[in-house]
Design an enzyme around this catalytic site. Structure first.
Site, PDB file in Angstrom:
ATOM      1  CG  ASP A   1      -2.128   0.873   1.079  1.00 50.91           C
ATOM      2  OD1 ASP A   1      -2.190   1.612   0.087  1.00 50.91           O
ATOM      3  OD2 ASP A   1      -3.014   0.816   1.952  1.00 50.91           O
TER       4      ASP A   1
ATOM      5  CG  ASP B   1      -3.340   3.914  -3.324  1.00 49.75           C
ATOM      6  OD1 ASP B   1      -4.264   3.107  -3.526  1.00 49.75           O
ATOM      7  OD2 ASP B   1      -3.381   4.768  -2.420  1.00 49.75           O
ATOM      8  CD  GLU B   2      -5.756  -0.982  -1.698  1.00 46.60           C
ATOM      9  OE1 GLU B   2      -5.429  -1.639  -0.688  1.00 46.60           O
ATOM     10  OE2 GLU B   2      -6.839  -0.376  -1.792  1.00 46.60           O
TER      11      GLU B   2
END
Length: 421
Positions: free
Chosen positions: A27, A120-121
């Site tokens: 993350d 974003d993860e």
């Protein structure tokens, strides 16, 4: 991508045994803000907020801003009251998508089993990479070092025996850290948490469980599943009870098919001006079509979202004769949907455009009429040329001439965007 910080007082160490803990959740930390700091190193150490003005919301905040209580999804006005000296930067989703693609490329160099779940993860299953790269903690360190050295971006990594536990662990690892939850410690780890930490427990579910005296994961686990089902429903109750005991059989799925791509804008002032609304629809359709072409997709359905001054939300959709990735075609459909929407004299607070029914661009079938439509092909080539300019010089480098007359957007949620970590 948790909006809230992990509960205070929870242990940060659960053991060192790595057998059976081969799921990583990577993350990015304050992703949008971190990307901006790479371009503006002079802002490091200062409270920085990414978002628009007026009634928009915070898209990302550095940890210096979070110290003042600022967090993602908070109204910008409230954020600036809490931290009036924050540096506010407008979002650049082109830059964020480029950084996201670079991060995912690094992850796929580690293992082919990468499931990207947002910009974003991502989850990684590193069970097959252990012989080559070492135990999961060594792989997590390698990932963080490569992302830091190649992109100058921080990330946190959670390690567990299941996707759910790994995701929780990454939250406790923030900022810029690693947390391992050994398989043998899974239940103890989960039972140390409030019930709101469970996947799928929002405010309503948490309140429903509290009415039955369930406020912690340990209490949920100790409650008969039939009682939990009476509190929150049969399917949700069974699922939450399984999670409370660490049961999460879902594998890491490398290819995650997107269901839709959309963008929306909140106005600084409510408006009933049709010209203003159509100008924003054109801007949003352009943004959606850019995303479609970037991802090699076409859309068959266009949806319109309108939120009026009394916060009523109206949705309309139209299926196109043929799938498209051309912004002009998305705009025309959205404009027609708006014309057919009865607003009852109310002014509009927000509009959104969403492309649905996605398919690979290569699978696109042409109708006879479209096959001879030179104008449609010319529009696609023109928009592709604009894509190239934007990729080289930034999102604001070029746009359709009609857009230059459209009022500036106040708050835009870009396709696939999100930075709540």
């Amino acid at each position: 991508m948790s909006r809230a910080a992990p509960p205070a007082g929870v242990r940060r160490s659960w053991g060192t045994e790595e057998d059976g803990a081969s799921i990583l959740h990577v993350d990015m930390d304050a992703f949008f803000a971190s990307v901006e700091l790479v371009r503006r190193p002079d802002l490091r150490g200062r409270p920085v907020v990414v978002g628009g003005d007026g009634r928009s919301v915070v898209l990302a905040a550095t940890y210096e801003a979070r110290a003042y209580g600022v967090h993602s999804a908070m109204p910008m006005a409230q954020a600036l009251r809490r931290c009036p000296h924050a540096v506010v930067l407008p979002p650049d989703h082109t830059a964020y998508r480029a950084a996201s693609a670079a991060v995912m490329e690094i992850l796929r160099d580690v293992t082919a089993l990468v499931e990207q779940v947002s910009v974003d993860e991502a989850f990684l299953d590193v069970s097959g990479a252990r012989r080559r790269l070492g135990p999961p903690t060594a792989i997590a360190a390698l990932v963080r070092e490569r992302v830091r050295s190649r992109l100058s971006l921080p990330c946190s990594v959670g390690i567990g025996g299941t996707k759910f536990v790994a995701k929780l662990a990454s939250g406790f690892a923030k900022p810029d850290g690693v947390l391992l939850v050994p398989r043998a410690a899974t239940v103890e780890f989960l039972h140390s948490l409030p019930v709101g930490a469970l996947w799928g427990v929002g405010d309503r579910t948490r309140e429903a469980l509290a009415r039955w005296g369930i406020t912690t994961v340990a209490e949920l686990a100790a409650t008969d599943v039939a009682v939990v089902q009476r509190a929150v429903g049969r399917a949700s109750g069974a699922h939450l009870h399984d999670l409370a005991w660490g049961r999460d059989p879902r594998p890491v799925v490398p290819e995650r098919q997107e269901k839709s791509i959309g963008a929306e804008t909140t106005f600084e002032q409510d408006t009933a001006d049709l010209r203003v609304l159509e100008g924003h629809l054109l801007r949003l359709a352009d943004r959606c079509s850019t995303q479609l072409r970037d991802r090699g997709l076409v859309a068959r359905t266009v949806s319109l979202k309108v939120r009026t001054e009394d916060f009523s939300t109206l949705s309309r959709s139209r299926t196109l004769p043929v799938s498209t990735d051309v912004g002009r075609e998305l705009y025309l459909a959205a404009r027609d949907l708006l014309a057919g929407t009865d607003l009852g004299g109310r002014r509009v607070r927000l509009v959104g455009v969403r492309a649905e029914g996605l398919a690979e661009a290569g699978a696109r079938q042409l109708t006879l009429e479209e096959a001879v439509d030179d104008a449609s092909d010319a529009r696609r080539r023109a928009e592709q040329a604009m894509d190239e300019v934007r990729h080289r010089f930034g999102a604001r480098a070029v746009r359709a001439a009609t857009l230059t007359a459209a009022p500036p957007a106040v708050s835009t949620t870009a396709p696939g965007s999100g930075d709540l970590s």
